[in-house]
Design a protein around this motif. Structure first.
Motif, PDB file in Angstrom:
ATOM      1  N   GLU A 123      28.530  96.827  73.790  1.00  0.00           N
ATOM      2  CA  GLU A 123      27.300  95.610  73.374  1.00  0.00           C
ATOM      3  C   GLU A 123      27.045  94.735  74.953  1.00  0.00           C
ATOM      4  N   LEU A 124      28.056  94.492  76.021  1.00  0.00           N
ATOM      5  CA  LEU A 124      27.258  93.652  77.292  1.00  0.00           C
ATOM      6  C   LEU A 124      26.461  94.527  78.272  1.00  0.00           C
ATOM      7  N   PHE A 125      27.023  95.726  77.930  1.00  0.00           N
ATOM      8  CA  PHE A 125      25.595  95.982  79.149  1.00  0.00           C
ATOM      9  C   PHE A 125      24.252  96.363  78.513  1.00  0.00           C
ATOM     10  N   ASP A 126      24.201  96.923  76.955  1.00  0.00           N
ATOM     11  CA  ASP A 126      22.833  96.994  76.440  1.00  0.00           C
ATOM     12  C   ASP A 126      22.461  95.145  76.682  1.00  0.00           C
ATOM     13  N   ARG A 127      22.975  93.950  76.710  1.00  0.00           N
ATOM     14  CA  ARG A 127      22.499  92.557  76.835  1.00  0.00           C
ATOM     15  C   ARG A 127      22.020  92.670  77.601  1.00  0.00           C
ATOM     16  N   ILE A 128      22.545  93.056  79.026  1.00  0.00           N
ATOM     17  CA  ILE A 128      22.076  92.667  80.384  1.00  0.00           C
ATOM     18  C   ILE A 128      20.867  93.162  81.000  1.00  0.00           C
ATOM     19  N   PRO A 129      20.255  94.179  80.399  1.00  0.00           N
ATOM     20  CA  PRO A 129      18.534  94.229  80.874  1.00  0.00           C
ATOM     21  C   PRO A 129      17.474  93.383  80.191  1.00  0.00           C
ATOM     22  N   ARG A 130      17.936  92.742  79.332  1.00  0.00           N
ATOM     23  CA  ARG A 130      16.899  91.194  79.093  1.00  0.00           C
ATOM     24  C   ARG A 130      17.207  90.229  80.085  1.00  0.00           C
ATOM     25  N   LYS A 131      18.527  89.391  80.164  1.00  0.00           N
ATOM     26  CA  LYS A 131      18.628  89.211  81.099  1.00  0.00           C
ATOM     27  C   LYS A 131      18.016  88.701  82.487  1.00  0.00           C
ATOM     28  N   ILE A 132      18.035  90.418  82.992  1.00  0.00           N
ATOM     29  CA  ILE A 132      17.847  90.459  84.486  1.00  0.00           C
ATOM     30  C   ILE A 132      16.429  90.864  84.146  1.00  0.00           C
ATOM     31  N   ALA A 133      15.287  90.492  83.041  1.00  0.00           N
ATOM     32  CA  ALA A 133      14.179  90.486  82.704  1.00  0.00           C
ATOM     33  C   ALA A 133      13.875  88.883  83.124  1.00  0.00           C
ATOM     34  N   ILE A 170      25.420  88.128  83.287  1.00  0.00           N
ATOM     35  CA  ILE A 170      27.033  88.487  82.421  1.00  0.00           C
ATOM     36  C   ILE A 170      27.794  86.841  82.271  1.00  0.00           C
ATOM     37  N   GLY A 171      27.183  86.304  82.900  1.00  0.00           N
ATOM     38  CA  GLY A 171      27.839  85.095  82.492  1.00  0.00           C
ATOM     39  C   GLY A 171      27.230  84.174  80.917  1.00  0.00           C
ATOM     40  N   SER A 172      26.827  84.139  80.959  1.00  0.00           N
ATOM     41  CA  SER A 172      25.436  84.228  79.690  1.00  0.00           C
ATOM     42  C   SER A 172      25.678  85.204  78.410  1.00  0.00           C
ATOM     43  N   SER A 173      25.598  85.715  78.924  1.00  0.00           N
ATOM     44  CA  SER A 173      25.544  87.122  78.061  1.00  0.00           C
ATOM     45  C   SER A 173      27.073  86.799  77.101  1.00  0.00           C
ATOM     46  N   LEU A 174      28.224  86.380  78.265  1.00  0.00           N
ATOM     47  CA  LEU A 174      29.984  86.871  77.777  1.00  0.00           C
ATOM     48  C   LEU A 174      29.828  85.252  76.484  1.00  0.00           C
ATOM     49  N   MET A 175      28.851  84.792  77.307  1.00  0.00           N
ATOM     50  CA  MET A 175      28.987  82.832  76.152  1.00  0.00           C
ATOM     51  C   MET A 175      28.077  83.530  75.304  1.00  0.00           C
ATOM     52  N   ASP A 176      27.039  84.009  75.172  1.00  0.00           N
ATOM     53  CA  ASP A 176      26.386  84.301  74.066  1.00  0.00           C
ATOM     54  C   ASP A 176      26.554  85.236  72.928  1.00  0.00           C
ATOM     55  N   MET A 177      27.875  86.362  73.449  1.00  0.00           N
ATOM     56  CA  MET A 177      28.928  86.957  72.491  1.00  0.00           C
ATOM     57  C   MET A 177      29.790  85.966  72.106  1.00  0.00           C
ATOM     58  N   ALA A 178      30.693  85.038  72.776  1.00  0.00           N
ATOM     59  CA  ALA A 178      31.598  84.178  72.001  1.00  0.00           C
ATOM     60  C   ALA A 178      30.875  83.755  71.057  1.00  0.00           C
ATOM     61  N   GLN A 179      29.474  82.884  71.042  1.00  0.00           N
ATOM     62  CA  GLN A 179      28.414  82.295  70.162  1.00  0.00           C
ATOM     63  C   GLN A 179      28.619  82.558  69.079  1.00  0.00           C
ATOM     64  N   MET A 180      28.522  84.082  68.882  1.00  0.00           N
ATOM     65  CA  MET A 180      28.923  84.974  68.262  1.00  0.00           C
ATOM     66  C   MET A 180      29.265  84.876  67.342  1.00  0.00           C
ATOM     67  N   GLY A 181      31.197  84.894  67.792  1.00  0.00           N
ATOM     68  CA  GLY A 181      32.335  85.264  67.301  1.00  0.00           C
ATOM     69  C   GLY A 181      32.611  86.588  67.585  1.00  0.00           C
ATOM     70  N   LEU A 182      31.736  87.499  69.120  1.00  0.00           N
ATOM     71  CA  LEU A 182      32.320  89.122  68.978  1.00  0.00           C
ATOM     72  C   LEU A 182      33.441  88.433  70.182  1.00  0.00           C
ATOM     73  N   ILE A 183      33.651  87.998  71.411  1.00  0.00           N
ATOM     74  CA  ILE A 183      34.985  87.150  71.976  1.00  0.00           C
ATOM     75  C   ILE A 183      35.335  85.575  71.613  1.00  0.00           C
ATOM     76  N   SER A 184      36.683  85.459  72.310  1.00  0.00           N
ATOM     77  CA  SER A 184      37.000  83.692  71.090  1.00  0.00           C
ATOM     78  C   SER A 184      36.034  83.697  73.277  1.00  0.00           C
ATOM     79  N   GLU A 185      35.639  81.779  73.235  1.00  0.00           N
ATOM     80  CA  GLU A 185      35.157  80.647  74.245  1.00  0.00           C
ATOM     81  C   GLU A 185      36.774  81.476  75.273  1.00  0.00           C
ATOM     82  N   ASP A 186      37.910  81.097  74.864  1.00  0.00           N
ATOM     83  CA  ASP A 186      38.819  80.826  75.931  1.00  0.00           C
ATOM     84  C   ASP A 186      39.058  82.464  76.444  1.00  0.00           C
ATOM     85  N   LYS A 187      38.693  83.235  75.990  1.00  0.00           N
ATOM     86  CA  LYS A 187      38.851  84.316  76.567  1.00  0.00           C
ATOM     87  C   LYS A 187      38.107  84.146  77.773  1.00  0.00           C
ATOM     88  N   VAL A 188      36.471  83.855  77.789  1.00  0.00           N
ATOM     89  CA  VAL A 188      35.385  83.223  78.744  1.00  0.00           C
ATOM     90  C   VAL A 188      35.960  82.648  79.766  1.00  0.00           C
TER      91      VAL A 188
END
Lengths: 369, 369
Positions: A332-342, A243-261
């Protein structure tokens, strides 16, 4: 009246309510597998250690009161309560006290924000107990003094009462920047989480010591680490990786703010076995009947696939993430999770084989510190 | 285990949940006016008749357990429970037993379909009791034997467990064609409603006799008719005049089918005082501390206007009407209600001045029939 601590302040990180496809009700088989595994251990503890003659002599017409602390919405809580009641009835039978079997009253307890409407609507019609729901945090008092005979808590004490405040404080050495948990964080963060667990567990044990009758029993189930094992080799670390790394990926893409993470941390903790043992001994109100680590998967339990892991993680974390980030990021977040789990499936496989689940049986002794 | 009757079968006719503009939570001041009016009567009954020394000697460490049966979602239930607890504390003080005041546990009970989530979220933070919710019908057992010290029920026992089946049966002389209640119906219909009330009240008293400890008390509040008064001169008849005739108007305009109206009856009943007295005496487990009719409006209580009456009727009947007719008729129906109420305002004014509310205080005696 003094002494009633109606503790509503701890922050809830609720399981997903209702009975939809992402609900906890539909995605709690991960937790259930282990309930099945410990059934025989609970049976044995009740058969060996529950002193029903003591209850009978002191309170002859008293119903037998059981609480499930952190029950969520079922079906797991119904299975656990049924197992416990059957074991108690068996104990009465085996002592030739069949005619003395008491009436049972079960208190389903969880945060006020738990979906009690769904819980009540799904209580099994063939239950052999009177039903009650109790809203509130188990880190405070929930029941009158000496009013419970048996307390049970499964996969709930790993939820802290709050995120340790230091990890959200930019001026603290424990500030957990860029991470959402302590699994792969610096020492100060781990210590802040551990200290919060100590405070919470002390509150929990103090409250239960007041609520349980002398001779009353308590069973606790939660994730735990073997002494000397590495956090990085435990399931705990997966939360950060997935979860953490998915959120950070989304922050780096500008989808959420890094402060929020940075301002988001998940309030769960898996103690080491020795931490738990020390806290119970320090409390002085309970004797340890059993305290051991057990492997989650025993026998022919199916191995969860990536999709199943995703559903389990979603049911447990979605509401808390939504509260912090808003609902628009969820898909968006939970679409990313399966790849991370794999990516971490090798680690998950390793962990699955280890004894990572704590099973504790305590008995309330007639000694107050 | 035998003897646990988890009675879930009676049909719920729920109050409007949530806290929206039409909710029961926002539209229960009608019921509350009377709670305020009876406060001093409850205080007096507890001061005179509650035998706290008996409780103290038999169960020294026992919490004092109170149930509100048919609590709905508040705020009325919170006010009632607070009043009762304060009266009990006063009793302890007046007997010089200040240091023996027990912990209180309040069981909020209503149908499983009641909105317990809203109830739990609005429990007053400064309460001096432990909170529990109990789902189920009070026409069956809800609590273990001898586990309650005080039971209270306000504006709930007027709801029958079901519509008497004869009034929906085309082949019965009690078929209630074209009407939705017994207020202006033929004798056979009134008798069917009365017989259902007798069955229900017997079940209620039997269940409570098992659940209350010896010496335990029960207060009941509900609409009632003075012996010899006419049903047509009571508030009961208003339901037919206001809702029933609006539905029939809509049937005549083809907006709903007449069959649908014929198959709808509202399951409420206001007994005559003598009916209630006879049922309590026949049960033999309770002594009557008080049984009297009281005027609803005492002192400077504001007189409800047409709009206020409409809101009260809507909060109490909307959900049941929706279940039967579907939600699409609701706005049309409740647009018609104010005109109907205005037509009967003279009758409402007359009724308001009469003593139409039953106030009962019972005590569980140590005699089982």
């Amino acid at each position: 009246m003094e002494g009633v601590e109606t503790n509503a302040s701890p922050k809830a990180f609720p399981m997903k309510g209702g009975d939809g496809p992402h609900s906890y009700a539909k995605n709690s088989s991960y937790q259930r597998d282990f309930i099945d595994a410990v059934k025989s251990m609970i049976d044995e503890a009740i058969a060996d250690k529950l002193d029903i003659k003591h209850f009978y002599s002191t309170t002859s017409s008293c119903p037998f009161r059981i609480a499930d602390l952190g029950c969520s919405v079922g079906p797991n809580t119904f299975i656990s309560m049924k197992n416990i009641i059957e074991a108690i009835e068996l104990k009465y039978n085996s002592e030739g006290m069949n005619s003395k079997i008491p009436e049972f009253q079960v208190f389903f307890s969880d945060h006020t924000s738990n979906d009690f409407n769904t819980l009540f609507a799904s209580v099994p019609p063939d239950r052999r107990y009177f039903t009650a729901g109790v809203p509130g945090s188990f880190y405070g008092r929930l029941f009158p003094k000496s009013s419970l005979h048996f307390a049970h808590s499964s996969y709930a004490l790993n939820w802290l009462s709050r995120v340790p405040k230091e990890v959200l404080d930019k001026d603290s050495p424990a500030w957990n920047k860029g991470k959402i948990h302590y699994g792969s964080a610096k020492n100060e963060v781990v210590e802040a989480y551990s200290a919060q667990f100590v405070r919470d567990m002390e509150s929990f044990l103090n409250a239960r010591a007041q609520e349980l009758v002398y001779g009353g029993m308590m069973t606790l189930i939660m994730p735990c680490l073997a002494n000397g094992s590495l956090i990085s080799q435990s399931f705990t670390t997966i939360i950060e990786h997935v979860i953490g790394s998915s959120l950070m990926d989304m922050a780096q893409m500008g989808l959420i703010s890094e402060d929020k993470v940075d301002s988001f941390n998940i309030p769960t903790y898996s103690p080491y076995l020795y931490e738990m043992e020390k806290l119970i001994e320090r409390n002085k109100c309970f004797s340890i009947v059993k305290l051991e680590l057990v492997a989650r998967h025993q026998g022919n339990v199916s191995i969860p696939d990536v999709q199943a892991y995703t559903m389990v993680i979603r049911a447990v974390t979605e509401e808390g993430i939504k509260q912090h980030f808003g609902s628009e990021i969820i898909e968006e977040l939970f679409d990313r999770i399966p790849r991370k789990i794999a990516e971490f499936s090798h680690l998950l496989d390793d962990i699955r084989k280890k004894a990572t689940q704590l099973f504790v049986v305590l008995k309330r002794e007639e000694s107050d510190p």
